[in-house]
Design a protein around this motif. Structure first.
Motif, PDB file in Angstrom:
ATOM      1  N   THR A  99      -4.207   3.059  -4.638  1.00  0.00           N
ATOM      2  CA  THR A  99      -3.629   2.178  -2.558  1.00  0.00           C
ATOM      3  C   THR A  99      -3.895   1.093  -3.273  1.00  0.00           C
ATOM      4  OG1 THR A  99      -3.752   2.922  -0.862  1.00  0.00           O
ATOM      5  CG2 THR A  99      -5.743   2.535  -2.571  1.00  0.00           C
ATOM      6  N   LYS A 100      -2.760   0.645  -2.099  1.00  0.00           N
ATOM      7  CA  LYS A 100      -3.071  -1.027  -2.004  1.00  0.00           C
ATOM      8  C   LYS A 100      -3.688  -0.944  -0.461  1.00  0.00           C
ATOM      9  CE  LYS A 100      -1.691  -2.677  -6.055  1.00  0.00           C
ATOM     10  NZ  LYS A 100      -1.937  -1.418  -6.608  1.00  0.00           N
ATOM     11  N   ARG A 101      -3.480  -0.097   0.421  1.00  0.00           N
ATOM     12  CA  ARG A 101      -3.904  -0.163   1.386  1.00  0.00           C
ATOM     13  C   ARG A 101      -5.163  -0.233   2.264  1.00  0.00           C
ATOM     14  NH1 ARG A 101       1.089   0.271   4.574  1.00  0.00           N
ATOM     15  NH2 ARG A 101       2.410   1.229   3.354  1.00  0.00           N
ATOM     16  N   ARG A 102      -5.876  -0.830   2.678  1.00  0.00           N
ATOM     17  CA  ARG A 102      -6.748  -1.131   3.617  1.00  0.00           C
ATOM     18  C   ARG A 102      -7.360  -0.105   4.654  1.00  0.00           C
ATOM     19  NH1 ARG A 102      -7.489  -7.630   5.632  1.00  0.00           N
ATOM     20  NH2 ARG A 102      -7.819  -8.259   3.536  1.00  0.00           N
ATOM     21  N   SER A 103      -6.549   0.427   5.185  1.00  0.00           N
ATOM     22  CA  SER A 103      -6.317   1.615   6.080  1.00  0.00           C
ATOM     23  C   SER A 103      -5.701   2.913   5.287  1.00  0.00           C
ATOM     24  CB  SER A 103      -6.200   0.984   7.379  1.00  0.00           C
ATOM     25  OG  SER A 103      -6.233   2.294   8.503  1.00  0.00           O
ATOM     26  N   THR A 104      -6.564   3.743   5.843  1.00  0.00           N
ATOM     27  CA  THR A 104      -6.043   4.868   4.702  1.00  0.00           C
ATOM     28  C   THR A 104      -5.912   6.741   6.501  1.00  0.00           C
ATOM     29  OG1 THR A 104      -8.387   6.480   4.821  1.00  0.00           O
ATOM     30  CG2 THR A 104      -7.344   5.473   2.689  1.00  0.00           C
ATOM     31  N   ARG A 105      -5.817   5.627   7.283  1.00  0.00           N
ATOM     32  CA  ARG A 105      -5.163   6.458   8.225  1.00  0.00           C
ATOM     33  C   ARG A 105      -4.556   7.230   7.924  1.00  0.00           C
ATOM     34  NH1 ARG A 105      -5.517   9.874  11.531  1.00  0.00           N
ATOM     35  NH2 ARG A 105      -5.434   9.946  13.582  1.00  0.00           N
ATOM     36  N   ALA A 106      -3.203   6.801   8.375  1.00  0.00           N
ATOM     37  CA  ALA A 106      -1.488   7.122   8.570  1.00  0.00           C
ATOM     38  C   ALA A 106      -1.286   8.036   7.221  1.00  0.00           C
ATOM     39  CB  ALA A 106      -0.856   6.100   7.717  1.00  0.00           C
ATOM     40  N   ALA A 107      -2.398   7.999   6.320  1.00  0.00           N
ATOM     41  CA  ALA A 107      -2.409   9.219   4.984  1.00  0.00           C
ATOM     42  C   ALA A 107      -2.709  10.164   4.682  1.00  0.00           C
ATOM     43  CB  ALA A 107      -2.808   8.597   3.327  1.00  0.00           C
ATOM     44  N   GLU A 108      -4.174   9.629   5.646  1.00  0.00           N
ATOM     45  CA  GLU A 108      -5.088  11.043   6.146  1.00  0.00           C
ATOM     46  C   GLU A 108      -3.930  11.712   7.058  1.00  0.00           C
ATOM     47  OE1 GLU A 108      -8.298   9.147   8.323  1.00  0.00           O
ATOM     48  OE2 GLU A 108      -9.349   8.421   5.903  1.00  0.00           O
ATOM     49  N   GLU A 109      -3.491  10.946   8.174  1.00  0.00           N
ATOM     50  CA  GLU A 109      -2.896  11.921   8.889  1.00  0.00           C
ATOM     51  C   GLU A 109      -2.068  12.892   8.222  1.00  0.00           C
ATOM     52  OE1 GLU A 109      -1.751  12.235  12.911  1.00  0.00           O
ATOM     53  OE2 GLU A 109      -3.736  12.716  12.589  1.00  0.00           O
ATOM     54  N   SER A 139      -2.596  11.434  -7.573  1.00  0.00           N
ATOM     55  CA  SER A 139      -3.147   9.971  -8.535  1.00  0.00           C
ATOM     56  C   SER A 139      -2.526  10.733 -10.056  1.00  0.00           C
ATOM     57  CB  SER A 139      -4.503   9.570  -8.369  1.00  0.00           C
ATOM     58  OG  SER A 139      -4.470   8.921  -9.240  1.00  0.00           O
ATOM     59  N   ARG A 140      -2.140   9.480 -10.789  1.00  0.00           N
ATOM     60  CA  ARG A 140      -1.096   9.229 -12.064  1.00  0.00           C
ATOM     61  C   ARG A 140      -2.639   8.834 -12.758  1.00  0.00           C
ATOM     62  NH1 ARG A 140       3.350  10.513 -14.194  1.00  0.00           N
ATOM     63  NH2 ARG A 140       4.532  10.047 -12.048  1.00  0.00           N
ATOM     64  N   THR A 141      -3.638   7.596 -12.378  1.00  0.00           N
ATOM     65  CA  THR A 141      -4.979   6.979 -13.171  1.00  0.00           C
ATOM     66  C   THR A 141      -6.267   7.983 -12.841  1.00  0.00           C
ATOM     67  OG1 THR A 141      -5.404   5.704 -11.487  1.00  0.00           O
ATOM     68  CG2 THR A 141      -3.708   5.297 -12.624  1.00  0.00           C
ATOM     69  N   GLU A 142      -6.124   9.167 -11.837  1.00  0.00           N
ATOM     70  CA  GLU A 142      -7.417   9.715 -11.293  1.00  0.00           C
ATOM     71  C   GLU A 142      -7.189  11.062 -11.071  1.00  0.00           C
ATOM     72  OE1 GLU A 142     -10.550   7.098  -8.627  1.00  0.00           O
ATOM     73  OE2 GLU A 142      -8.975   4.869  -8.738  1.00  0.00           O
ATOM     74  N   PRO A 143      -7.130  12.253 -12.110  1.00  0.00           N
ATOM     75  CA  PRO A 143      -6.610  13.371 -11.756  1.00  0.00           C
ATOM     76  C   PRO A 143      -8.205  13.987 -10.506  1.00  0.00           C
ATOM     77  CG  PRO A 143      -6.617  12.316 -14.735  1.00  0.00           C
ATOM     78  CD  PRO A 143      -7.423  11.752 -13.333  1.00  0.00           C
ATOM     79  N   GLY A 144      -7.135  14.824  -9.889  1.00  0.00           N
ATOM     80  CA  GLY A 144      -8.253  15.339  -8.664  1.00  0.00           C
ATOM     81  C   GLY A 144      -8.132  14.802  -7.568  1.00  0.00           C
ATOM     82  N   LEU A 145      -8.009  13.087  -7.299  1.00  0.00           N
ATOM     83  CA  LEU A 145      -7.449  12.705  -5.904  1.00  0.00           C
ATOM     84  C   LEU A 145      -5.793  12.378  -5.998  1.00  0.00           C
ATOM     85  CD1 LEU A 145      -9.829   9.918  -6.942  1.00  0.00           C
ATOM     86  CD2 LEU A 145     -10.375  11.889  -5.504  1.00  0.00           C
ATOM     87  N   LEU A 146      -5.860  11.999  -4.651  1.00  0.00           N
ATOM     88  CA  LEU A 146      -4.828  12.126  -4.191  1.00  0.00           C
ATOM     89  C   LEU A 146      -4.762  10.013  -4.432  1.00  0.00           C
ATOM     90  CD1 LEU A 146      -4.312  13.976  -0.659  1.00  0.00           C
ATOM     91  CD2 LEU A 146      -3.350  14.300  -3.311  1.00  0.00           C
ATOM     92  N   ARG A 147      -3.384   9.961  -4.476  1.00  0.00           N
ATOM     93  CA  ARG A 147      -2.957   8.409  -4.588  1.00  0.00           C
ATOM     94  C   ARG A 147      -3.519   7.692  -3.349  1.00  0.00           C
ATOM     95  NH1 ARG A 147       1.482   5.939  -3.775  1.00  0.00           N
ATOM     96  NH2 ARG A 147       1.353   4.040  -5.486  1.00  0.00           N
ATOM     97  N   TYR A 148      -4.004   8.043  -2.147  1.00  0.00           N
ATOM     98  CA  TYR A 148      -4.476   7.122  -1.115  1.00  0.00           C
ATOM     99  C   TYR A 148      -6.191   7.318  -1.517  1.00  0.00           C
ATOM    100  CZ  TYR A 148      -6.467  11.173   2.170  1.00  0.00           C
ATOM    101  OH  TYR A 148      -7.032  11.770   2.684  1.00  0.00           O
ATOM    102  N   GLN A 149      -6.749   8.592  -2.100  1.00  0.00           N
ATOM    103  CA  GLN A 149      -8.449   8.518  -2.362  1.00  0.00           C
ATOM    104  C   GLN A 149      -8.597   7.848  -2.873  1.00  0.00           C
ATOM    105  OE1 GLN A 149      -7.857  12.685  -2.519  1.00  0.00           O
ATOM    106  NE2 GLN A 149      -8.408  12.691  -0.631  1.00  0.00           N
ATOM    107  N   SER A 150      -7.312   7.186  -4.159  1.00  0.00           N
ATOM    108  CA  SER A 150      -8.067   6.545  -5.072  1.00  0.00           C
ATOM    109  C   SER A 150      -7.229   5.159  -5.341  1.00  0.00           C
ATOM    110  CB  SER A 150      -6.762   7.302  -6.719  1.00  0.00           C
ATOM    111  OG  SER A 150      -5.336   6.135  -6.744  1.00  0.00           O
ATOM    112  N   SER A 151      -7.665   4.953  -6.377  1.00  0.00           N
ATOM    113  CA  SER A 151      -7.809   3.209  -6.862  1.00  0.00           C
ATOM    114  C   SER A 151      -6.143   2.403  -6.469  1.00  0.00           C
ATOM    115  CB  SER A 151      -8.768   2.506  -8.425  1.00  0.00           C
ATOM    116  OG  SER A 151      -7.967   2.947  -8.713  1.00  0.00           O
TER     117      SER A 151
END
Length: 208
Positions: free
Chosen positions: A123-133, A109-121
């Protein structure tokens, strides 16, 4: 050279198969159904079976120099269940090059260092299931033996579309302002990265 391609019937996987064959490589395509592949070529061998079974993976990668995974998440755990066996089989057979297609959600994530994009704001997706895989696969790759030269290709939104050759890459991050990347361009980069090895043991963001 012989290349093994997992997920060969998917949108990106099928394009990678065609590109590899066009360049004269031998291809082992691991599929659940040979009919679904819908291709016939003297350099193409369809290996039918479940990617979660090591015996199937052993047949699929035997004799190959490179493995490309374009496996999708399909709402289940096929992807994360496949990879421990795949890495083990590759190590046993001395295959050191692996390119796998993931998602931009597992880039930094560029906006929240230490997080991945799917863990941060971001992401535009409601479900993070695919990213978790895909994140589970990333963890396995990061913990893999140093001799494994892996690359995790992380395209952003992936509409159908042809190869254009106009796209950007960035290690560990999504290129600034990247909104989409065509299937054709994603397949092009995945194939070229598999044979050239520019990004080694890292993620690479991909966008127009």
């Amino acid at each position: 050279m012989q290349i093994t391609i997992l997920g060969a019937t998917g949108r990106v996987g099928r394009e990678v198969v065609l590109r590899a064959l066009a360049d004269g490589h031998r291809v082992h395509a691991l599929v659940r159904s040979a009919d679904k592949l819908g291709l016939s070529h003297p350099q193409l061998t369809a290996i039918v079976g479940d990617a979660r079974e090591e015996a199937v993976l052993e047949r699929a990668v035997s004799g190959s120099s490179v493995v490309i995974s374009a496996l999708g998440t399909d709402g289940g755990d096929t992807l994360s269940a496949c990879f421990p066996g795949l890495l083990a089989v590759m190590e046993q057979q001395g295959i050191q090059r692996l390119v796998t297609v993931g998602t931009a959600g597992i880039l930094e994530s560029r906006t929240e260092p230490g997080l991945l994009r799917y863990q941060s704001s971001e992401t535009k997706r409601r479900s993070t299931r695919a990213a978790e895989e895909h994140h589970a696969v990333l963890r396995l790759l990061q913990a893999s033996v140093e001799s494994l030269n892996w690359t995790l290709v992380c395209p952003t939104y992936l509409p159908d579309g042809p190869y254009t050759g106009v796209y950007r890459t960035e290690q560990d991050y999504l290129p600034e302002g990247g909104l989409q990347i065509t299937v054709g361009d994603t397949a092009d980069f995945t194939y070229l990265e598999a044979v050239r090895g520019t990004f080694i043991r890292c993620r690479v963001g991909l966008a127009e």
